[in-house]
Design a protein around this motif. Structure first.
Motif, PDB file in Angstrom:
ATOM      1  N   GLY A 152       0.523  -1.074   0.172  1.00  0.00           N
ATOM      2  CA  GLY A 152      -0.408   0.090   0.091  1.00  0.00           C
ATOM      3  C   GLY A 152       1.159   1.401   0.029  1.00  0.00           C
ATOM      4  N   HIS A 153       2.239   0.517   0.275  1.00  0.00           N
ATOM      5  CA  HIS A 153       2.617   2.435   0.559  1.00  0.00           C
ATOM      6  C   HIS A 153       4.302   2.469  -0.659  1.00  0.00           C
ATOM      7  CE1 HIS A 153       0.832   3.658   4.371  1.00  0.00           C
ATOM      8  NE2 HIS A 153       0.718   2.834   4.051  1.00  0.00           N
ATOM      9  N   TYR A 154       4.253   0.722  -0.886  1.00  0.00           N
ATOM     10  CA  TYR A 154       5.611   0.721  -1.737  1.00  0.00           C
ATOM     11  C   TYR A 154       5.272  -0.085  -3.122  1.00  0.00           C
ATOM     12  CZ  TYR A 154       8.115   3.497   1.496  1.00  0.00           C
ATOM     13  OH  TYR A 154       8.544   4.623   2.900  1.00  0.00           O
ATOM     14  N   ASP A 155       5.816  -0.153  -4.714  1.00  0.00           N
ATOM     15  CA  ASP A 155       5.164  -0.852  -4.905  1.00  0.00           C
ATOM     16  C   ASP A 155       6.047  -2.358  -4.814  1.00  0.00           C
ATOM     17  OD1 ASP A 155       4.400   0.995  -6.420  1.00  0.00           O
ATOM     18  OD2 ASP A 155       5.458   2.337  -7.364  1.00  0.00           O
ATOM     19  N   GLY A 156       6.927  -2.569  -4.014  1.00  0.00           N
ATOM     20  CA  GLY A 156       8.434  -3.853  -4.318  1.00  0.00           C
ATOM     21  C   GLY A 156       9.413  -3.044  -4.036  1.00  0.00           C
ATOM     22  N   LYS A 157      10.306  -4.124  -3.548  1.00  0.00           N
ATOM     23  CA  LYS A 157      11.587  -4.288  -3.200  1.00  0.00           C
ATOM     24  C   LYS A 157      12.246  -3.101  -3.746  1.00  0.00           C
ATOM     25  CE  LYS A 157      14.667  -7.473  -3.333  1.00  0.00           C
ATOM     26  NZ  LYS A 157      15.372  -8.854  -3.557  1.00  0.00           N
ATOM     27  N   GLN A 158      12.356  -3.224  -5.248  1.00  0.00           N
ATOM     28  CA  GLN A 158      13.187  -1.689  -5.532  1.00  0.00           C
ATOM     29  C   GLN A 158      13.004  -0.197  -5.242  1.00  0.00           C
ATOM     30  OE1 GLN A 158      12.099  -3.957  -8.387  1.00  0.00           O
ATOM     31  NE2 GLN A 158      14.175  -4.949  -9.524  1.00  0.00           N
ATOM     32  N   ALA A 159      11.570  -0.264  -4.448  1.00  0.00           N
ATOM     33  CA  ALA A 159      10.735   0.640  -4.635  1.00  0.00           C
ATOM     34  C   ALA A 159      11.707   1.335  -2.753  1.00  0.00           C
ATOM     35  CB  ALA A 159       9.262   0.991  -4.713  1.00  0.00           C
ATOM     36  N   LEU A 160      11.098   0.415  -2.503  1.00  0.00           N
ATOM     37  CA  LEU A 160      11.604   0.136  -0.952  1.00  0.00           C
ATOM     38  C   LEU A 160      12.748   0.344  -0.707  1.00  0.00           C
ATOM     39  CD1 LEU A 160      10.057  -0.020   1.658  1.00  0.00           C
ATOM     40  CD2 LEU A 160      10.589  -2.304   1.678  1.00  0.00           C
ATOM     41  N   PHE A 161      14.072  -0.321  -1.739  1.00  0.00           N
ATOM     42  CA  PHE A 161      15.451   0.021  -1.520  1.00  0.00           C
ATOM     43  C   PHE A 161      15.542   1.153  -1.640  1.00  0.00           C
ATOM     44  CE2 PHE A 161      19.501   0.885  -3.181  1.00  0.00           C
ATOM     45  CZ  PHE A 161      20.373   0.182  -2.497  1.00  0.00           C
ATOM     46  N   ALA A 162      14.952   1.553  -2.208  1.00  0.00           N
ATOM     47  CA  ALA A 162      15.146   3.585  -3.178  1.00  0.00           C
ATOM     48  C   ALA A 162      15.080   4.813  -2.100  1.00  0.00           C
ATOM     49  CB  ALA A 162      14.556   3.491  -4.536  1.00  0.00           C
TER      50      ALA A 162
END
Length: 197
Positions: free
Chosen positions: A50-60
């Protein structure tokens, strides 16, 4: 049903970023999964997505937060209106990264993966762009206060020093992650001898 405030949403995103950093640090970026972030955070996968599209967006987002802290620390290091010197900036960056990323091995893994994975390469490019901005602001301010070492102006001097600062920072983190006998104080003392003072 009560409305969720932006402050509550940001607190939840901060909780997710902290959990992701713990998961990435414990397992490495490639081996850590969203399920690991779920376990670390105590939230559902739906709450994460709900806040991040996936692992890459979360890492960024994690990287941007870590670098944002360095920018705040650099700003706070100015004494009596005098901006921190290049070695002080490098010390703040490496010290903060050491605190936030423990042994720094996650960065070494990401740099390696960025050479073969286009999506990770793109994320690393974004993160480095943010870091360059932090360095540009800090170095431009220092050179602006020291025109004697910036004959072509503070912007040109800052731009020319940024690749060196990036290299010194990466060298510090790489050696710290890989070499058992790495001496951070000795490294920074050697860096101080080559940076403008």
């Amino acid at each position: 049903m009560p409305r969720v405030t932006e402050a509550h949403r940001e607190a939840r995103r901060a909780q997710i970023r902290a959990a992701a950093l713990r998961a990435f640090t414990a397992k490495g970026y490639q081996r850590a999964s969203i399920a690991d972030v779920v376990a670390e955070s105590g939230l559902s996968a739906g709450a994460i997505y709900g806040h991040y599209d996936g692992k890459q967006a979360l890492f960024a987002a994690v990287a941007e937060e870590v670098l944002s802290r360095r920018g705040t620390e650099i700003d706070a290091a100015a004494r009596d209106g005098v901006p921190p010197s290049p070695i002080e900036v490098l010390t703040i960056l490496t010290g903060g990264m050491t605190r936030d990323l423990e042994d720094g091995k996650i960065l070494v893994q990401l740099w390696a993966e960025a050479t073969v994975d286009p999506m990770i390469h793109a994320v690393v490019q974004e993160v480095v762009a943010v870091l360059r901005g932090v360095l540009l602001d800090a170095l431009r301010a220092w050179f602006g206060a020291r025109p004697d070492v910036a004959p072509d102006g503070p912007d040109a001097a800052a731009q020319s020093l940024i690749p060196v600062m990036l290299g010194l920072g990466q060298g510090f983190l790489m050696q710290r992650a890989l070499l058992d006998d790495f001496d951070p104080d000795r490294y920074l003392a050697a860096a101080a001898a080559v940076l403008p003072a």
